[in-house]
Design a protein around this motif. Sequence first.
Motif, PDB file in Angstrom:
ATOM      1  N   GLU A   1      57.222 -49.966  29.970  1.00 31.60           N
ATOM      2  CA  GLU A   1      56.986 -51.179  29.177  1.00 31.60           C
ATOM      3  C   GLU A   1      56.631 -50.884  27.719  1.00 31.60           C
ATOM      4  O   GLU A   1      56.675 -51.775  26.874  1.00 31.60           O
ATOM      5  N   ASN A   2      56.270 -49.650  27.401  1.00 29.80           N
ATOM      6  CA  ASN A   2      55.880 -49.301  26.033  1.00 29.80           C
ATOM      7  C   ASN A   2      57.016 -48.690  25.219  1.00 29.80           C
ATOM      8  O   ASN A   2      56.793 -48.248  24.099  1.00 29.80           O
ATOM      9  N   ARG A   3      58.207 -48.650  25.770  1.00 31.21           N
ATOM     10  CA  ARG A   3      59.336 -48.057  25.054  1.00 31.21           C
ATOM     11  C   ARG A   3      60.013 -49.080  24.171  1.00 31.21           C
ATOM     12  O   ARG A   3      60.229 -50.214  24.563  1.00 31.21           O
ATOM     13  N   SER A   4      60.343 -48.648  22.974  1.00 28.25           N
ATOM     14  CA  SER A   4      61.102 -49.505  22.070  1.00 28.25           C
ATOM     15  C   SER A   4      62.159 -48.655  21.389  1.00 28.25           C
ATOM     16  O   SER A   4      62.037 -47.425  21.310  1.00 28.25           O
ATOM     17  N   LYS A   5      63.178 -49.307  20.897  1.00 25.17           N
ATOM     18  CA  LYS A   5      64.299 -48.601  20.272  1.00 25.17           C
ATOM     19  C   LYS A   5      63.803 -47.772  19.087  1.00 25.17           C
ATOM     20  O   LYS A   5      63.081 -48.258  18.225  1.00 25.17           O
ATOM     21  N   GLY A   6      64.163 -46.498  19.085  1.00 26.95           N
ATOM     22  CA  GLY A   6      63.773 -45.584  18.019  1.00 26.95           C
ATOM     23  C   GLY A   6      62.488 -44.822  18.270  1.00 26.95           C
ATOM     24  O   GLY A   6      62.188 -43.860  17.568  1.00 26.95           O
ATOM     25  N   SER A   7      61.709 -45.234  19.267  1.00 29.48           N
ATOM     26  CA  SER A   7      60.464 -44.511  19.568  1.00 29.48           C
ATOM     27  C   SER A   7      60.775 -43.268  20.402  1.00 29.48           C
ATOM     28  O   SER A   7      61.766 -43.222  21.130  1.00 29.48           O
ATOM     29  N   PRO A   8      59.932 -42.260  20.315  1.00 29.93           N
ATOM     30  CA  PRO A   8      60.211 -41.031  21.067  1.00 29.93           C
ATOM     31  C   PRO A   8      59.867 -41.173  22.553  1.00 29.93           C
ATOM     32  O   PRO A   8      58.897 -41.822  22.924  1.00 29.93           O
ATOM     33  N   LEU A   9      60.688 -40.548  23.371  1.00 31.41           N
ATOM     34  CA  LEU A   9      60.459 -40.455  24.812  1.00 31.41           C
ATOM     35  C   LEU A   9      60.318 -38.972  25.127  1.00 31.41           C
ATOM     36  O   LEU A   9      61.185 -38.170  24.760  1.00 31.41           O
TER      37      LEU A   9
END
Length: 140
Positions: free
Chosen positions: A91-99
């Motif tokens: 739920e904390n993932r957004s486009k451009g954020s690191p995984l």
Amino acid sequence: MSRFRKLFTEGDAQGMVELALVLPILLMLLMSIFEFGRIFSSYLVISNLARDGARYGVVGNSNSQIQSIIISQGPSLDESRLRVTVTPADENRSKGSPLQVEVDYSVPLITPFLADILSNVNHEDNSFPLSAQCSMRVEN
């Protein structure tokens, strides 16, 4: 009795003594090379699994899907010794954020004398801990 006398008089006994002195060292060297190969092979596998898991996660898959694909792609690894950590949560993932995907694995050592030589060894179960991680930007 003549065989033993002949053996000692021809100088073959010296070769037997030299072999008895050198053989343990050669066997330790051979087993160390074998053990290093197992550890390095496991490291290559978990680093590839971390990269594959990160790639699988950045295209929109959940943490449980990432963990299941990593476990299914590592058949040479013991699942009970494998630990996968994925950050951030779904739920904390957004486009451009690191995984980031981190894969930890402990390689069980076959040769007991290496546990005394290597400093990282877990002495409870005689295993060598490995860790690999990969970070990619979320695409979706």
